[in-house]
Write an enzyme that holds these catalytic residues in place. Structure first.
Site, PDB file in Angstrom:
ATOM      1  N   ASN A  13      41.603  85.614 -34.356  1.00  0.00           N
ATOM      2  CA  ASN A  13      41.928  84.213 -34.137  1.00  0.00           C
ATOM      3  C   ASN A  13      41.454  83.433 -35.360  1.00  0.00           C
ATOM      4  OD1 ASN A  13      42.352  81.606 -33.259  1.00  0.00           O
ATOM      5  ND2 ASN A  13      40.698  81.624 -31.746  1.00  0.00           N
ATOM      6  N   LYS A  15      41.879  80.413 -36.060  1.00  0.00           N
ATOM      7  CA  LYS A  15      41.578  79.014 -35.752  1.00  0.00           C
ATOM      8  C   LYS A  15      42.241  78.102 -36.801  1.00  0.00           C
ATOM      9  CE  LYS A  15      37.528  80.432 -33.192  1.00  0.00           C
ATOM     10  NZ  LYS A  15      36.171  80.116 -32.727  1.00  0.00           N
ATOM     11  N   HIS A  98      41.986  78.930 -24.675  1.00  0.00           N
ATOM     12  CA  HIS A  98      40.777  79.099 -25.483  1.00  0.00           C
ATOM     13  C   HIS A  98      39.794  77.980 -25.171  1.00  0.00           C
ATOM     14  CE1 HIS A  98      38.133  79.441 -28.979  1.00  0.00           C
ATOM     15  NE2 HIS A  98      38.571  80.672 -29.089  1.00  0.00           N
ATOM     16  N   GLU A 100      37.918  76.228 -26.951  1.00  0.00           N
ATOM     17  CA  GLU A 100      38.005  75.049 -27.822  1.00  0.00           C
ATOM     18  C   GLU A 100      39.148  74.133 -27.400  1.00  0.00           C
ATOM     19  OE1 GLU A 100      36.082  77.590 -31.489  1.00  0.00           O
ATOM     20  OE2 GLU A 100      38.235  77.161 -31.497  1.00  0.00           O
ATOM     21  N   GLU A 170      35.451  85.212 -23.168  1.00  0.00           N
ATOM     22  CA  GLU A 170      34.773  84.558 -24.278  1.00  0.00           C
ATOM     23  C   GLU A 170      33.717  83.594 -23.740  1.00  0.00           C
ATOM     24  OE1 GLU A 170      37.454  82.004 -26.462  1.00  0.00           O
ATOM     25  OE2 GLU A 170      37.764  80.869 -24.634  1.00  0.00           O
ATOM     26  N   GLY A 176      31.323  81.057 -32.143  1.00  0.00           N
ATOM     27  CA  GLY A 176      31.002  80.317 -33.351  1.00  0.00           C
ATOM     28  C   GLY A 176      29.540  79.940 -33.478  1.00  0.00           C
ATOM     29  N   SER A 216      31.807  86.224 -30.841  1.00  0.00           N
ATOM     30  CA  SER A 216      31.075  86.623 -32.047  1.00  0.00           C
ATOM     31  C   SER A 216      30.968  88.139 -32.204  1.00  0.00           C
ATOM     32  CB  SER A 216      29.677  85.984 -32.078  1.00  0.00           C
ATOM     33  OG  SER A 216      29.768  84.582 -32.141  1.00  0.00           O
TER      34      SER A 216
END
Length: 255
Positions: A13, A15, A98, A100, A170, A176, A216
């Site tokens: 990904n 991003k 996701h 985010e 996740e 992150g 991660s």
């Protein structure tokens, strides 16, 4: 359950990273790692990079995905991209739900479900993301939170469509941040996700579902995570932006 029934899938990904020239260079750096890869490899890239990476990956074993899509086929949704637009380009996968998107852009379980239906209807394969926040983990509600996210996303999704779906666990607190769930923690929640799918559909469907870990994962921890019986691959963030590190994770998944 028999892990051999599920091919390992490593997805990057990217991003909001990489201009088109950088995207082409990264794809070219990844391609040599696919020669001996015994797993499926996907690059999920920004919308502006899709045409570039589709061309750079043409004829290779690298599959290309987008990072989101809208629930409508067309309409007055300024700034959005529809599933048919992605499918027409030759995009094969799309990430949905996701953390985010949920955290910064107001995604809800209901909108994730609507986007999932639209993506599957257009022939896209979906990487569905679920996971708990640090507060939810500390409160001991990881299991109900993740189970509810799965159940809500899969509402009215027929069993026949499950072959085009992957689920990525996740943990929001490990995305992150450099923090990673232990292999045991990640494996436990991935097992919970599989049990939820078995309850919704059947043990046969659950046994064939690829479940990735998406918090991660890196060259240093990939092998240990992938050794867990219910972890079938990874949704890779930062390490997917560096061809050498991504290649090492691909190698770990190909053991």
């Amino acid at each position: 359950m028999d892990k051999s029934l599920r091919p390992a899938v490593i997805a990057g990904n990217w991003k909001m990273n990489k201009l088109r020239g950088e995207a082409r260079a990264l794809v070219e750096g990844i391609l040599p790692a696919l020669a001996k890869a015994d797993c499926r490899v996907i690059a999920c890239v920004p919308f502006t990079d899709l045409e570039t990476v589709l061309e750079a990956a043409r004829g290779s074993r690298l599959h290309i995905g987008a990072q989101n899509c809208h629930w409508a086929q067309s309409g007055a949704y300024t700034g959005e991209i529809s599933a048919p637009m992605l499918a027409e380009m030759g995009v094969e996968y799309v990430i949905l739900g996701h953390s985010e998107r949920r955290q910064y852009f107001g995604e809800t379980d209901a909108t994730v479900n609507a986007r999932l239906k639209a993506a599957l209807a257009s022939g896209l394969r979906v990487i569905l993301c679920v996971g708990e926040t640090l507060e939810q983990r500390q409160r001991g509600i990881t299991a109900p939170v993740c189970s509810m996210q799965v159940r809500s996303a899969l509402y009215e999704i027929p069993e026949a469509a499950m072959g085009d779906l992957l689920i990525a666990y996740e943990p929001v607190w490990a995305i992150g941040t450099g923090k990673t769930a232990t292999a045991a923690q990640a494996g436990e929640v991935c097992g919970l996700i599989r049990d939820t799918v078995a309850d919704l559909y059947s043990g046969r469907v659950a046994e064939r579902l690829c479940i990735q870990y998406g918090g991660s994962m890196n060259p240093g921890n990939a092998a240990e995570l992938l050794d867990q019986p219910d972890i079938d691959g990874g949704l890779i963030g930062g390490a997917s932006l560096r061809a050498e590190e991504f290649a090492q994770i691909i190698q770990a998944a190909s053991r």
